[in-house]
Design an enzyme around this catalytic site. Structure first.
Site, mmCIF file in Angstrom:
data_model
loop_
_atom_site.group_PDB
_atom_site.id
_atom_site.type_symbol
_atom_site.label_atom_id
_atom_site.label_comp_id
_atom_site.label_asym_id
_atom_site.label_seq_id
_atom_site.Cartn_x
_atom_site.Cartn_y
_atom_site.Cartn_z
ATOM 1 C CG HIS A 14 16.737 -0.278 -3.613
ATOM 2 N ND1 HIS A 14 15.821 1.162 -3.208
ATOM 3 C CD2 HIS A 14 15.837 -0.413 -2.275
ATOM 4 C CE1 HIS A 14 15.043 0.971 -2.655
ATOM 5 N NE2 HIS A 14 14.532 0.274 -2.106
ATOM 6 C CG HIS A 16 13.088 -2.834 1.395
ATOM 7 N ND1 HIS A 16 12.951 -2.012 2.158
ATOM 8 C CD2 HIS A 16 12.971 -2.849 0.562
ATOM 9 C CE1 HIS A 16 12.776 -1.072 1.401
ATOM 10 N NE2 HIS A 16 12.493 -1.158 -0.285
ATOM 11 C CG LEU A 17 18.586 -7.158 4.363
ATOM 12 C CD1 LEU A 17 19.922 -7.217 3.891
ATOM 13 C CD2 LEU A 17 17.826 -8.581 2.546
ATOM 14 N NE ARG A 18 10.128 -5.696 4.121
ATOM 15 C CZ ARG A 18 9.850 -4.666 3.776
ATOM 16 N NH1 ARG A 18 10.019 -3.980 4.157
ATOM 17 N NH2 ARG A 18 8.996 -4.976 2.970
ATOM 18 C CG ASN A 42 11.939 0.684 5.032
ATOM 19 O OD1 ASN A 42 12.721 0.013 4.698
ATOM 20 N ND2 ASN A 42 10.801 1.172 4.257
ATOM 21 C CE LYS A 100 14.838 5.462 -0.032
ATOM 22 N NZ LYS A 100 14.554 4.407 -1.246
ATOM 23 C CG HIS A 137 10.264 6.968 -3.000
ATOM 24 N ND1 HIS A 137 9.735 4.852 -2.300
ATOM 25 C CD2 HIS A 137 9.260 7.147 -3.600
ATOM 26 C CE1 HIS A 137 8.437 5.233 -3.049
ATOM 27 N NE2 HIS A 137 8.154 5.847 -3.475
ATOM 28 C CG HIS A 175 12.504 2.486 -5.959
ATOM 29 N ND1 HIS A 175 12.076 3.331 -5.865
ATOM 30 C CD2 HIS A 175 12.938 2.184 -4.675
ATOM 31 C CE1 HIS A 175 11.810 4.433 -5.046
ATOM 32 N NE2 HIS A 175 12.392 2.994 -3.947
ATOM 33 C CG LEU A 220 3.979 2.679 -3.275
ATOM 34 C CD1 LEU A 220 3.784 3.099 -2.070
ATOM 35 C CD2 LEU A 220 2.871 3.504 -4.100
ATOM 36 C CG ASP A 248 12.093 -1.143 -4.215
ATOM 37 O OD1 ASP A 248 12.362 -1.230 -3.150
ATOM 38 O OD2 ASP A 248 11.513 -0.584 -4.504
ATOM 39 C CG HIS A 252 4.775 -6.227 2.747
ATOM 40 N ND1 HIS A 252 5.153 -5.367 3.175
ATOM 41 C CD2 HIS A 252 6.216 -5.277 1.388
ATOM 42 C CE1 HIS A 252 5.936 -4.188 3.451
ATOM 43 N NE2 HIS A 252 6.268 -4.626 2.156
ATOM 44 C CB ALA A 264 3.885 -1.236 -1.247
HETATM 45 O O1 DOR Z 1 6.797 -1.476 -2.407
HETATM 46 C C1 DOR Z 1 7.762 -0.932 -2.240
HETATM 47 N N1 DOR Z 1 7.377 -1.733 -0.593
HETATM 48 N N2 DOR Z 1 8.382 0.284 -2.070
HETATM 49 C C2 DOR Z 1 8.878 0.764 -0.980
HETATM 50 O O2 DOR Z 1 9.252 1.717 -1.367
HETATM 51 C C3 DOR Z 1 9.353 0.280 0.018
HETATM 52 C C4 DOR Z 1 9.085 -1.266 0.091
HETATM 53 C C5 DOR Z 1 8.756 -1.844 1.711
HETATM 54 O O3 DOR Z 1 9.305 -1.350 2.668
HETATM 55 O O4 DOR Z 1 7.655 -2.767 1.339
HETATM 56 ZN ZN ZN Z 2 12.681 0.040 -1.455
#
Ligand code: DOR
Ligand code: ZN
Length: 345
Positions: A14, A16-18, A42, A100, A137, A175, A220, A248, A252, A264
Site C-alpha cells: 500500500h 501513494h506515489l502521486r 487516488n 480500492k 479504507h 492500514h 488517516l 501507506d 504531502h 493527512a
Molecule cells: O493519511 C492518509 N493519506 N490517508 C489516506 O487514506 C490517504 C493518504 C493520502 O493520499 O495522502
Molecule cells: Zn493510503
C-alpha cells in the site's frame, strides 16, 4: 562485528506515489527498498479505468531511476455504479491487481469514492468470482461518529455485512489502526487480511499533540490510543500471515501539512524497512520480520516471492528533517531521529 540482517526483498502492499514532479521525487525511495508495490489510485482525477492505470504505470516506471528493478501493481478506484466488465478486463489484462474502496470523503482525494457499498455490489460479485482482491479504507464518514471510532464503527456497520454477502471475496483491510480491526481480521476466514503501517506501530495519538500540534503525525485513519498500538504490534510480530507490510507512505509538501487545514498523510518511504526493523527488534521478533515484509503479502495475492535479498545493518541512521521534493520539501517519518538499522542494499 557488524550485525547484519538478510531478508528476502520485501514488497509494499500500500503506497501513494502521486504523479508528475512529486512522483519523480518519491518513486526511488520506494523502489530502492521494495520490489513491488500496490499503488493507490487516488490521483486527481482518480484512476478508474484500465487505460488510465496502464498509462499511470508507465509514468511510474519512467520515474524510477535506471538500474532499479521495480514493479508497480495497479489498483482501480471504485466509484458508484462502476462497470464490473472494466474490472474484469483490466484484471485479465494484467493491469489491475486489485480494486480500492474509498468511502466517499473518507480521506485525501476520495470525493469520488463510494457513497454506499451497495453501489459496487455488481463489481464485488465479479471480483469474488475472478479472485481479484478488494482493498478497503475502513472508516465510516459519518461526522457524527467520533474520528477515533470510525474504523471500529466501519467494521460493525459495513464490513461485517460485506463479508457475509461476499464470503469468498479476497479483502485487505488496509492500514488497520485498532484492536477491533486486529481481532476482526484474526478471527475472519483466510481470504481476509490486513496491512499495517510503520507509523501505526510506532506512535499513538499522543504523538499528534506532544507539546503542540504535530501535523507530521497526522494521517488517516488517525493514530489511536496506546492499547490499539500494542495490539497492532502484537499482530504484526505474531507470525500470523494475515498481517503484512503496507507503508501507506503518503507524501504531502510541507506547506500543505503545516497549514490551517493540513493534509493527512505520513511520508515514510525513505526509511520504511528501517522503521519496521526497529519495531520488530523492540518486540524481540526480528526473526519474524521477513514473513511480515516479504512472504505473507505475495502469498495472499497469489504472487511469487521475490528471488533476491536485501541487507540491513545495525548502525546509527540519522533521518533528515526535510527532503527536497518537487520544488518544495517533505518531512519524512522519524525526521530528526536516529534509527538503529540501516538499509544497505
Ligand atoms: O493519511 C492518509 N493519506 N490517508 C489516506 O487514506 C490517504 C493518504 C493520502 O493520499 O495522502
Ligand atoms: Zn493510503
Amino acid at each position: 562485528m557488524t550485525e547484519r540482517l538478510r531478508l528476502r526483498r520485501p514488497d509494499d502492499w500500500h503506497v501513494h506515489l502521486r504523479d508528475g514532479p512529486m512522483l519523480a521525487a518519491v518513486a526511488d525511495a520506494t523502489a530502492r527498498q521494495f520490489a513491488r508495490a500496490i499503488v493507490m489510485p487516488n490521483l486527481k482525477p482518480p484512476v478508474t479505468t484500465a487505460a488510465a492505470a496502464a498509462a499511470y504505470r508507465e509514468r511510474i516506471r519512467a520515474a524510477v531511476s535506471p538500474g532499479i528493478a521495480f514493479e508497480p501493481l495497479m489498483t482501480c478506484y471504485l466509484v458508484d455504479g462502476i462497470n464490473p466488465d472494466e474490472l474484469v478486463r483490466g484484471h485479465g489484462e494484467g493491469i489491475f491487481t486489485a480494486a480500492k474502496l474509498y468511502p466517499a470523503h473518507a480521506t485525501t482525494n476520495s470525493a469520488h469514492g463510494v457513497t454506499d457499498v451497495r453501489q459496487i455490489y455488481p463489481a464485488l460479485d465479479a471480483m469474488q468470482r475472478i479472485g481479484m482482491p478488494l482493498l478497503i479504507h475502513g472508516e465510516v464518514t459519518d461526522h457524527n461518529v467520533d474520528i477515533f471510532d470510525r474504523e471500529a464503527v466501519f467494521i460493525e456497520r459495513t464490513l461485517k455485512t460485506m463479508v457475509a454477502d461476499f464470503p469468498a471475496l479476497k479483502i485487505v483491510f488496509e492500514h488497520i489502526t485498532t484492536k477491533d480491526a486486529v481481532d476482526f481480521v484474526r478471527d475472519a476466514s483466510p481470504n481476509i487480511a490486513a496491512t499495517i503501517t510503520p507509523h501505526h506501530l510506532a506512535i499513538n495519538r499522543n504523538a499528534m499533540f506532544d507539546g503542540g500540534m504535530r501535523p507530521h503525525f497526522y494521517c488517516l485513519p488517525v493514530a489511536k490510543r496506546e492499547l490499539h498500538r500494542l495490539a497492532l504490534r502484537a499482530a504484526a510480530t505474531s507470525g500470523n500471515p494475515k498481517f503484512f507490510l503496507g507503508t501507506d507512505s503518503a507524501p504531502h509538501a510541507v506547506e500543505t501539512k503545516e497549514a490551517d487545514c493540513g493534509c493527512a498523510g505520513i511520508y515514510n518511504a525513505p526509511f520504511a524497512i528501517e522503521s519496521y526493523a526497529r519495531t520488530f527488534a523492540e518486540e524481540g521478533a526480528l526473526d519474524r520480520l521477513e514473513g511480515f515484509a516479504s512472504e505473507f503479502g505475495p502469498r495472499f495475492y497469489g504472487l511469487p516471492l521475490n528471488p533476491d535479498f536485501i541487507t540491513l545493518e545495525r548502525a546509527p541512521t540519522p533521518v533528515p528533517g526535510r527532503i527536497s521534493a518537487a520544488g518544495s520539501e517533505l518531512v519524512p517519518f522519524h525526521a530528526g531521529e536516529v534509527l538503529d538499522w540501516r538499509f544497505v542494499a
